[in-house]
Design a protein around this motif. Structure first.
Motif, PDB file in Angstrom:
ATOM      1  N   GLN A  24       0.833  -1.203   0.000  1.00  0.00           N
ATOM      2  CA  GLN A  24       0.000   0.000   0.000  1.00  0.00           C
ATOM      3  C   GLN A  24       0.867   1.253   0.000  1.00  0.00           C
ATOM      4  O   GLN A  24       0.567   2.234  -0.698  1.00  0.00           O
ATOM      5  CB  GLN A  24      -0.936   0.000   1.215  1.00  0.00           C
ATOM      6  CG  GLN A  24      -2.022  -1.073   1.187  1.00  0.00           C
ATOM      7  CD  GLN A  24      -3.172  -0.728   0.253  1.00  0.00           C
ATOM      8  OE1 GLN A  24      -3.012   0.031  -0.702  1.00  0.00           O
ATOM      9  NE2 GLN A  24      -4.335  -1.311   0.517  1.00  0.00           N
ATOM     10  N   GLN A  81      -7.912  -3.816  -2.492  1.00  0.00           N
ATOM     11  CA  GLN A  81      -8.923  -2.851  -2.932  1.00  0.00           C
ATOM     12  C   GLN A  81     -10.339  -3.398  -2.784  1.00  0.00           C
ATOM     13  O   GLN A  81     -11.153  -3.283  -3.702  1.00  0.00           O
ATOM     14  CB  GLN A  81      -8.663  -2.462  -4.398  1.00  0.00           C
ATOM     15  CG  GLN A  81      -7.354  -1.775  -4.661  1.00  0.00           C
ATOM     16  CD  GLN A  81      -7.215  -0.446  -3.933  1.00  0.00           C
ATOM     17  OE1 GLN A  81      -8.213   0.168  -3.538  1.00  0.00           O
ATOM     18  NE2 GLN A  81      -5.988   0.015  -3.755  1.00  0.00           N
ATOM     19  N   ARG A  88     -13.971  -1.492  -3.802  1.00  0.00           N
ATOM     20  CA  ARG A  88     -13.805  -0.505  -4.876  1.00  0.00           C
ATOM     21  C   ARG A  88     -14.426  -1.047  -6.159  1.00  0.00           C
ATOM     22  O   ARG A  88     -14.543  -2.268  -6.353  1.00  0.00           O
ATOM     23  CB  ARG A  88     -12.334  -0.178  -5.106  1.00  0.00           C
ATOM     24  CG  ARG A  88     -11.569   0.192  -3.865  1.00  0.00           C
ATOM     25  CD  ARG A  88     -12.195   1.362  -3.093  1.00  0.00           C
ATOM     26  NE  ARG A  88     -12.043   2.638  -3.748  1.00  0.00           N
ATOM     27  CZ  ARG A  88     -10.980   3.444  -3.610  1.00  0.00           C
ATOM     28  NH1 ARG A  88      -9.985   3.085  -2.821  1.00  0.00           N
ATOM     29  NH2 ARG A  88     -10.920   4.596  -4.235  1.00  0.00           N
ATOM     30  N   ALA A  93     -11.371  -5.720  -6.200  1.00  0.00           N
ATOM     31  CA  ALA A  93     -12.346  -4.750  -6.693  1.00  0.00           C
ATOM     32  C   ALA A  93     -13.382  -5.446  -7.572  1.00  0.00           C
ATOM     33  O   ALA A  93     -13.140  -6.523  -8.122  1.00  0.00           O
ATOM     34  CB  ALA A  93     -11.644  -3.648  -7.491  1.00  0.00           C
ATOM     35  N   ALA A  95      -4.061  -0.331  -8.575  1.00  0.00           N
ATOM     36  CA  ALA A  95      -3.750  -0.181  -7.150  1.00  0.00           C
ATOM     37  C   ALA A  95      -3.249   1.214  -6.838  1.00  0.00           C
ATOM     38  O   ALA A  95      -3.598   1.799  -5.796  1.00  0.00           O
ATOM     39  CB  ALA A  95      -2.710  -1.228  -6.744  1.00  0.00           C
ATOM     40  N   LEU A 155      -6.136   3.960  -7.294  1.00  0.00           N
ATOM     41  CA  LEU A 155      -7.178   3.887  -6.271  1.00  0.00           C
ATOM     42  C   LEU A 155      -6.657   4.258  -4.882  1.00  0.00           C
ATOM     43  O   LEU A 155      -7.436   4.355  -3.937  1.00  0.00           O
ATOM     44  CB  LEU A 155      -7.774   2.471  -6.222  1.00  0.00           C
ATOM     45  CG  LEU A 155      -8.605   2.082  -7.450  1.00  0.00           C
ATOM     46  CD1 LEU A 155      -9.188   0.690  -7.288  1.00  0.00           C
ATOM     47  CD2 LEU A 155      -9.728   3.090  -7.714  1.00  0.00           C
ATOM     48  N   ASN A 156      -5.363   4.478  -4.759  1.00  0.00           N
ATOM     49  CA  ASN A 156      -4.786   4.947  -3.493  1.00  0.00           C
ATOM     50  C   ASN A 156      -4.775   6.468  -3.461  1.00  0.00           C
ATOM     51  O   ASN A 156      -3.741   7.106  -3.605  1.00  0.00           O
ATOM     52  CB  ASN A 156      -3.357   4.389  -3.316  1.00  0.00           C
ATOM     53  CG  ASN A 156      -3.347   3.108  -2.528  1.00  0.00           C
ATOM     54  OD1 ASN A 156      -3.425   3.118  -1.309  1.00  0.00           O
ATOM     55  ND2 ASN A 156      -3.258   1.999  -3.240  1.00  0.00           N
TER      56      ASN A 156
END
Length: 339
Positions: free
Chosen positions: A16, A63, A66, A92, A334, A337-338
């Protein structure tokens, strides 16, 4: 004592962190390879490496909850399934369509791209768009409330194909700085155009092109290679290519009109109609270059430029290439979406 759960959480936390760091290096949307710096590309590759090493039961924790939307206005097999698999491996969900004829964009209403994207972006966390109109990805990004990834638009670019293919090249060759990469096909096609730009950013040693007869080399690629001082040259036969490069990416010379919503067979009048021996890679070509047969990549779909009798050759890396594309798309999703 450190438990497996603690180690797993630490691993997820590290990924992350890497995803957040990668996000800080990326542009708001993934549309143009010119917008991706060398550090950004390398960060995406490092994140893809980390994701590939993560067990599936941990990856899906990255995720959860999401939602990724795949809006495909143009036919696709590998790219669409790559994005679907990438998102789901991260935990997701995926919504969208693979044929606009099933939507209000393709029926009586002919709903505009802008309206489709604007409404969809209110429902999801990321939009992936494939479209037949050059410039459609930029139009989508201008009206989306979430990040947009281009999955190819007309004769624009195909950035995720480029990133996946270049990562595959790095896995095969290692450092690209002193490597000679060959490309067979029309560089106006979005994948080869984006690959050329990406390789120039990473300071590849030399680019060697085998173009269709009469094809015009795109000015945007000429300018980019000149600005980055990347040597490039042209050859006229596949044997000349295979004997002088470290790796070949081929898409062949026969393509449908990429500004069309449907793929229909066409053959450019500029293409030399002959037996195809001047560009075809097959077992016979491998035999002619025994001892120096470079690895071969192909984004698909193939026609007559790559024979199935080459599939069992050690230099055939195009099936592996498809899987590599998934890991890179996982890295991009990834990271984006962070936020």
């Amino acid at each position: 004592m450190t438990t497996n759960s603690t180690r797993n959480n630490a691993s997820l936390a590290a990924i992350q962190d890497k995803a957040r760091e990668t996000r800080s290096l990326l542009p708001p949307n993934i549309i143009d390879m010119h917008e991706l710096s060398a550090p950004a590309i390398r960060a995406v590759f490092e994140l893809a490496d980390s994701l590939r090493s993560l067990p599936p039961d941990q990856a899906v924790q990255l995720q959860p909850g999401r939602v990724v939307s795949t809006l495909f206005y143009q036919p696709s097999t590998r790219t669409r399934l790559n994005f679907d698999a990438a998102a789901q491996r991260l935990g997701a969900s995926v919504v969208g369509f693979c044929d606009p004829a099933t939507t209000r964009a393709g029926d009586f209403y002919q709903e505009s791209l802008e309206d489709v994207v604007r409404f969809t972006s209110e429902l999801v966390d990321l939009v992936v768009l494939r479209h037949h109109e050059t410039g459609a990805a930029l139009r989508a990004a201008s009206c989306s409330s979430v990040p947009v990834i281009s999955a190819g638009d007309g004769y624009g670019q195909h950035p995720t194909q480029a990133l996946g293919d270049i990562w595959t090249m790095c896995g095969i060759l290692g450092e690209l700085r002193n490597r000679r990469i060959g490309m067979v096909g029309d560089v106006n096609i979005r994948s080869l155009k984006a690959i050329s730009i990406g390789l120039s950013t990473l300071n590849v040693g030399e680019l060697v092109y085998l173009l269709p007869k009469g094809a015009v080399f795109p000015e945007v690629v000429v300018r980019t290679l000149d600005e980055k001082r990347i040597p490039f040259r042209f050859v006229e036969h596949i044997d000349e290519m295979l004997s002088s490069v470290d790796l070949v990416e081929t898409i062949g010379v026969n393509h449908p009109n990429h500004n069309s919503a449907r793929d229909t067979r066409m053959r450019s009048t500029n293409v030399c109609v002959d037996d195809g021996s001047w560009y075809r890679i097959d077992a016979a070509a491998a035999q002619r270059h025994h001892g120096h047969m470079p690895p071969v990549l192909h984004p698909g779909p193939r026609t007559d430029e790559l024979s199935v009798d080459f599939d069992t050759h050690p230099g055939a890396h195009y099936f592996e290439q498809a899987r590599c594309g998934m890991w890179v798309r996982m890295a991009l999703i990834a990271a984006l979406l962070n936020t």
